[in-house]
Design an enzyme around this catalytic site. Structure first.
Site, PDB file in Angstrom:
ATOM      1  N   HIS A  54       0.820  -1.227   0.000  1.00 31.34           N
ATOM      2  CA  HIS A  54       0.000   0.000   0.000  1.00 31.34           C
ATOM      3  C   HIS A  54       0.849   1.270   0.000  1.00 31.34           C
ATOM      4  O   HIS A  54       0.336   2.350  -0.295  1.00 31.34           O
ATOM      5  CB  HIS A  54      -0.912   0.046   1.233  1.00 31.34           C
ATOM      6  CG  HIS A  54      -1.907  -1.064   1.289  1.00 31.34           C
ATOM      7  ND1 HIS A  54      -2.797  -1.318   0.261  1.00 31.34           N
ATOM      8  CD2 HIS A  54      -2.146  -2.013   2.236  1.00 31.34           C
ATOM      9  CE1 HIS A  54      -3.543  -2.374   0.586  1.00 31.34           C
ATOM     10  NE2 HIS A  54      -3.164  -2.807   1.773  1.00 31.34           N
ATOM     11  N   TYR A  99      -4.380 -11.708   9.016  1.00 30.07           N
ATOM     12  CA  TYR A  99      -4.632 -11.261  10.386  1.00 30.07           C
ATOM     13  C   TYR A  99      -5.329 -12.307  11.265  1.00 30.07           C
ATOM     14  O   TYR A  99      -5.572 -12.049  12.433  1.00 30.07           O
ATOM     15  CB  TYR A  99      -5.422  -9.938  10.358  1.00 30.07           C
ATOM     16  CG  TYR A  99      -4.710  -8.943   9.473  1.00 30.07           C
ATOM     17  CD1 TYR A  99      -3.549  -8.321   9.914  1.00 30.07           C
ATOM     18  CD2 TYR A  99      -5.131  -8.714   8.161  1.00 30.07           C
ATOM     19  CE1 TYR A  99      -2.835  -7.469   9.076  1.00 30.07           C
ATOM     20  CE2 TYR A  99      -4.423  -7.864   7.321  1.00 30.07           C
ATOM     21  CZ  TYR A  99      -3.273  -7.249   7.781  1.00 30.07           C
ATOM     22  OH  TYR A  99      -2.556  -6.428   6.948  1.00 30.07           O
TER      23      TYR A  99
END
Length: 343
Positions: free
Chosen positions: A148, A318
């Site tokens: 990102h 995650y």
């Protein structure tokens, strides 16, 4: 003689590199932030522990991490971005929180700059090991992740764009003209897209949860019609998922019908994977249903390209159990183990 040595080195390329440095677990959130609190050090340590549990660590070639140099970081990022990152090393918690607030979903710790440099360096060590023929392929377990981050900004847990730096480095050092980046993270790697959108030497493929621009990073340019600019037109491929719950068959269909035909036509000299496992089952971010086994199949398909020169670099993921099992499936496949049946 040179040709003979070259052919020998190609013939000898065998083995799978694994790059991991425990120091990258020291980057952590020091205050309460519900957006960032899922990016925990245990993402790395639990993945590595699971690899040890399955006796995969000793089967890999250990390659040490190193710090990426400032020159290497500047292949992709601005000097201003580098200086801001560097300045955070001596900040107190209040200052760190203030600087972090300038970015979308990012946090600084006094060790973040060092960890991010290790993440860059580990990625480049992997490229060197593969390109020199020391190993066939490999994986770098790194954090903070990278896809990102943009030329001048940290973003979405990412400080330096590890994979983008690796692509520029490989072009510069090895004279490569065609590099494929496959981003199977569940978020769009907009940073990577921006860096290469006008560059025909890099074919960038990203699938991502999109939901008609409702899902982060909620960008118009994450849609399917963002195909690159100028000379790079046609070398950016976005596959936006507009609903959750995608499973193994969806992922395999995306590979068979979208990515692989273009990848074989492009004929890359190196394949880099932005390997986010938040696209796997159980992940709170992705809410998808693909099982760890599917990553074995995706890895296996990519090993058919670029004479097997494949570098897998960790991005998101995650749900610790789903993440660590998926990492293990990827490494097993890189090692040449038979791919498991997929439901």
């Amino acid at each position: 003689v040179c040709l003979g040595v070259f052919l020998l080195s190609v013939a000898m390329a065998s083995g799978t590199a694994l790059i991991y440095d425990e120091e990258m677990t020291t980057h952590k959130l020091l205050w309460s932030d519900p957006v960032c609190d899922i990016e925990v050090p245990e993402r790395l340590s639990s993945s590595y522990e699971q690899l040890k549990c399955y006796h995969l660590v000793e089967r890999c070639v250990h390659v040490p991490a190193r710090e990426g140099s400032e020159e290497e970081i500047l292949l992709v990022h601005s000097l201003e971005h580098l200086e801001v990152a560097k300045s955070t090393q001596t900040m107190n918690e209040a200052e760190l929180q203030r600087v972090s607030g300038n970015y979308d979903a990012f946090f600084f710790h006094p060790n973040t700059y060092r960890c991010a440099r290790l993440a860059v360096g580990a990625t480049l060590q992997l490229v060197d090991a593969v390109m020199s023929g020391k190993v066939c392929n490999g994986m770098a377990l790194v954090r903070p992740p990278g896809h990102h981050s943009q030329r001048n900004a940290a973003n979405g847990f990412c400080l330096f764009n590890n994979v983008a730096i690796a692509a520029e480095y490989a072009k510069l050092k090895y004279g490569l003209q065609r590099i494929l980046i496959v981003d199977w993270d569940v978020h769009h790697g907009q940073g990577t897209q921006y860096i290469f959108e006008d560059d025909p030497s890099v074919l960038y493929f990203s699938w991502h949860r999109y939901e008609h621009q409702e899902f982060w990073p909620s960008l118009r340019e994450s849609d399917y019609d963002a195909v690159g600019l100028g000379k790079g037109k046609g070398f950016n491929i976005n596959l936006p998922w507009n609903k959750v719950g995608m499973g193994n068959s969806d992922y395999l269909a995306a590979f068979f019908h979208v990515l692989l035909p273009m990848a074989f036509e492009f004929d890359p000299e190196l394949v880099l994977v932005s390997s986010g496992y938040d696209s796997g089952i159980g992940d709170p971010e992705g809410q998808m249903n693909a099982t760890p086994e599917v990553f074995a199949h995706l890895t296996h398909f990519l090993m058919q390209l670029a004479k097997g020169k494949l570098c897998v670099i960790l991005e998101g993921g995650y749900h610790l159990k789903s993440l660590s099992e998926s990492v293990c499936m990827t490494i097993k496949t890189l090692l040449g183990d038979p791919v498991p049946q997929v439901t």
